[in-house]
Design a protein around this motif. Structure first.
Motif, PDB file in Angstrom:
ATOM      1  N   SER A  17      36.514 -14.208   8.980  1.00  0.00           N
ATOM      2  CA  SER A  17      35.076 -14.276   9.265  1.00  0.00           C
ATOM      3  C   SER A  17      34.527 -15.644   8.882  1.00  0.00           C
ATOM      4  O   SER A  17      34.616 -16.048   7.726  1.00  0.00           O
ATOM      5  N   THR A  18      33.976 -16.360   9.853  1.00  0.00           N
ATOM      6  CA  THR A  18      33.426 -17.683   9.530  1.00  0.00           C
ATOM      7  C   THR A  18      32.227 -17.543   8.589  1.00  0.00           C
ATOM      8  O   THR A  18      32.016 -18.384   7.726  1.00  0.00           O
ATOM      9  N   GLY A  19      31.456 -16.465   8.749  1.00  0.00           N
ATOM     10  CA  GLY A  19      30.321 -16.236   7.846  1.00  0.00           C
ATOM     11  C   GLY A  19      30.793 -16.114   6.404  1.00  0.00           C
ATOM     12  O   GLY A  19      30.222 -16.725   5.495  1.00  0.00           O
TER      13      GLY A  19
ATOM     14  N   GLY B 255      18.860 -19.331   9.804  1.00  0.00           N
ATOM     15  CA  GLY B 255      19.399 -18.623  10.969  1.00  0.00           C
ATOM     16  C   GLY B 255      19.916 -19.542  12.055  1.00  0.00           C
ATOM     17  O   GLY B 255      20.169 -19.115  13.176  1.00  0.00           O
ATOM     18  N   GLU B 256      20.078 -20.849  11.703  1.00  0.00           N
ATOM     19  CA  GLU B 256      20.589 -21.806  12.702  1.00  0.00           C
ATOM     20  C   GLU B 256      22.109 -21.778  12.747  1.00  0.00           C
ATOM     21  O   GLU B 256      22.749 -21.416  11.760  1.00  0.00           O
ATOM     22  N   LEU B 257      22.656 -22.237  13.852  1.00  0.00           N
ATOM     23  CA  LEU B 257      24.108 -22.417  13.928  1.00  0.00           C
ATOM     24  C   LEU B 257      24.471 -23.746  13.279  1.00  0.00           C
ATOM     25  O   LEU B 257      23.701 -24.705  13.330  1.00  0.00           O
TER      26      LEU B 257
ATOM     27  N   VAL C  64      25.567 -10.263  18.628  1.00  0.00           N
ATOM     28  CA  VAL C  64      24.454 -10.794  17.841  1.00  0.00           C
ATOM     29  C   VAL C  64      24.606 -10.324  16.391  1.00  0.00           C
ATOM     30  O   VAL C  64      25.309  -9.337  16.118  1.00  0.00           O
ATOM     31  N   SER C  65      23.959 -11.056  15.509  1.00  0.00           N
ATOM     32  CA  SER C  65      23.896 -10.666  14.113  1.00  0.00           C
ATOM     33  C   SER C  65      23.448  -9.202  14.016  1.00  0.00           C
ATOM     34  O   SER C  65      22.480  -8.810  14.662  1.00  0.00           O
ATOM     35  N   GLY C  66      24.183  -8.417  13.230  1.00  0.00           N
ATOM     36  CA  GLY C  66      23.792  -7.009  13.087  1.00  0.00           C
ATOM     37  C   GLY C  66      24.409  -6.089  14.122  1.00  0.00           C
ATOM     38  O   GLY C  66      24.203  -4.875  14.090  1.00  0.00           O
TER      39      GLY C  66
ATOM     40  N   ASP D 295      35.875 -13.011  13.586  1.00  0.00           N
ATOM     41  CA  ASP D 295      34.497 -12.500  13.546  1.00  0.00           C
ATOM     42  C   ASP D 295      33.573 -13.689  13.294  1.00  0.00           C
ATOM     43  O   ASP D 295      33.643 -14.315  12.246  1.00  0.00           O
ATOM     44  N   GLY D 296      32.747 -14.001  14.283  1.00  0.00           N
ATOM     45  CA  GLY D 296      31.778 -15.087  14.076  1.00  0.00           C
ATOM     46  C   GLY D 296      32.192 -16.405  14.696  1.00  0.00           C
ATOM     47  O   GLY D 296      31.512 -17.415  14.514  1.00  0.00           O
ATOM     48  N   PHE D 297      33.289 -16.397  15.407  1.00  0.00           N
ATOM     49  CA  PHE D 297      33.769 -17.604  16.085  1.00  0.00           C
ATOM     50  C   PHE D 297      34.542 -17.154  17.313  1.00  0.00           C
ATOM     51  O   PHE D 297      35.348 -16.233  17.204  1.00  0.00           O
TER      52      PHE D 297
HETATM   53  P1  ADP Z   1      25.934 -12.359  10.983  1.00  0.00           P
HETATM   54  O1  ADP Z   1      26.499 -11.314  10.061  1.00  0.00           O
HETATM   55  O2  ADP Z   1      24.449 -12.432  10.923  1.00  0.00           O
HETATM   56  O3  ADP Z   1      26.497 -12.277  12.369  1.00  0.00           O
HETATM   57  P2  ADP Z   1      27.678 -14.403   9.889  1.00  0.00           P
HETATM   58  O4  ADP Z   1      27.994 -13.856   8.547  1.00  0.00           O
HETATM   59  O5  ADP Z   1      28.731 -14.293  10.931  1.00  0.00           O
HETATM   60  O6  ADP Z   1      26.310 -13.774  10.395  1.00  0.00           O
HETATM   61  O7  ADP Z   1      27.269 -15.949   9.782  1.00  0.00           O
HETATM   62  C1  ADP Z   1      26.247 -16.362   8.907  1.00  0.00           C
HETATM   63  C2  ADP Z   1      25.748 -17.761   9.298  1.00  0.00           C
HETATM   64  O8  ADP Z   1      26.840 -18.696   9.254  1.00  0.00           O
HETATM   65  C3  ADP Z   1      25.214 -17.877  10.724  1.00  0.00           C
HETATM   66  O9  ADP Z   1      23.862 -17.483  10.811  1.00  0.00           O
HETATM   67  C4  ADP Z   1      25.409 -19.376  10.969  1.00  0.00           C
HETATM   68  O10 ADP Z   1      24.416 -20.129  10.310  1.00  0.00           O
HETATM   69  C5  ADP Z   1      26.716 -19.674  10.289  1.00  0.00           C
HETATM   70  N1  ADP Z   1      27.870 -19.553  11.214  1.00  0.00           N
HETATM   71  C6  ADP Z   1      28.861 -18.610  11.139  1.00  0.00           C
HETATM   72  N2  ADP Z   1      29.757 -18.773  12.130  1.00  0.00           N
HETATM   73  C7  ADP Z   1      29.335 -19.834  12.857  1.00  0.00           C
HETATM   74  C8  ADP Z   1      29.817 -20.511  14.017  1.00  0.00           C
HETATM   75  N3  ADP Z   1      30.948 -20.131  14.646  1.00  0.00           N
HETATM   76  N4  ADP Z   1      29.110 -21.579  14.486  1.00  0.00           N
HETATM   77  C9  ADP Z   1      28.002 -22.002  13.869  1.00  0.00           C
HETATM   78  N5  ADP Z   1      27.485 -21.411  12.779  1.00  0.00           N
HETATM   79  C10 ADP Z   1      28.127 -20.350  12.263  1.00  0.00           C
END
Ligand code: ADP
Length: 183
Positions: free
Chosen positions: A29-31, A49-51, A7-9, A77-79
């Motif tokens: 990192s996808t973020g 906070g949506e995907l 989860v986030s955090g 990270d994030g995928f």
């Molecule tokens: P966190 O640090 O809160 O885990 P991230 O930096 O990884 O967040 O991602 C930030 C935002 O980017 C997510 O809240 C989402 O909106 C979007 N996001 C990142 N990766 C994905 C993914 N694999 N699928 C859908 N949305 C994504």
């Protein structure tokens, strides 16, 4: 390839960077990619906070992996954050003969998440967006962990609530990363 799920955090970014340093793997990192390149519409979703849509995310990761020298030496990270993303990734892994060394599932409680993220203070770290990210995580991302387990990928469930160094020590032990030799 090493994949962080949590989860986030939960500390995915922090632990990924430490692990990248010790393994020489590249950090993806996808973020971070989205914060640099997201469209205005995608930015709004992120703030809530949506995907984002699977097709968009898959296209982003496909392009990012293509740029890697060695897709086996990547920390994701994030995928994947959904089953659709995870099954796409498994297909790619199979097709290209890649290996998932480990999926690191970092577990933390919602209370820990709230207190850590309020300290981080990113633009999307409002209480409402954090709550939404936790809800999306429970609904769409947690099942990804079971999906990997069902496909016999090595998944390590790790308590991420301790101090950074303590959590990292557990990760290193699980991944069998040797301790640095003393001079
Ligand atoms: P966190 O640090 O809160 O885990 P991230 O930096 O990884 O967040 O991602 C930030 C935002 O980017 C997510 O809240 C989402 O909106 C979007 N996001 C990142 N990766 C994905 C993914 N694999 N699928 C859908 N949305 C994504």
């Amino acid at each position: 390839m090493i994949i962080f799920v949590g989860v986030s955090g939960a500390g995915k970014g922090t632990q990924s960077e430490l692990l990248g340093r010790d393994t020489g793997y590249d950090y993806l990192s996808t973020g971070d990619i989205l914060r640099a390149y997201a469209s205005p519409e995608q930015k709004l979703k992120m703030l809530g906070g949506e995907l984002l849509d699977d097709e968009n995310m898959i296209a982003i990761v496909e392009a990012a992996l293509r740029q890697q020298r060695d897709a086996n030496k990547v920390i994701l990270d994030g995928f994947p954050r959904t089953i659709a993303q995870a099954s796409w990734l498994l297909d790619v892994i199979k097709r290209k003969g890649l290996i998932i060394d480990a999926v690191i599932h970092l577990q933390v409680s919602a209370a820990v998440v709230q207190s850590r993220l309020q300290g981080r203070g990113r633009q999307d770290d409002t209480q409402a967006a954090i709550a939404a990210r936790i809800a999306w995580y429970e609904r769409y991302t947690r099942p990804v962990v079971d999906f990997f387990k069902a496909h016999e990928i090595p998944v390590f469930d790790i308590d991420g609530s301790g101090a950074t160094s303590a959590v990292y020590a557990i990760i290193k032990e699980k991944l069998n990363i040797p301790k640095p030799t003393k001079e």
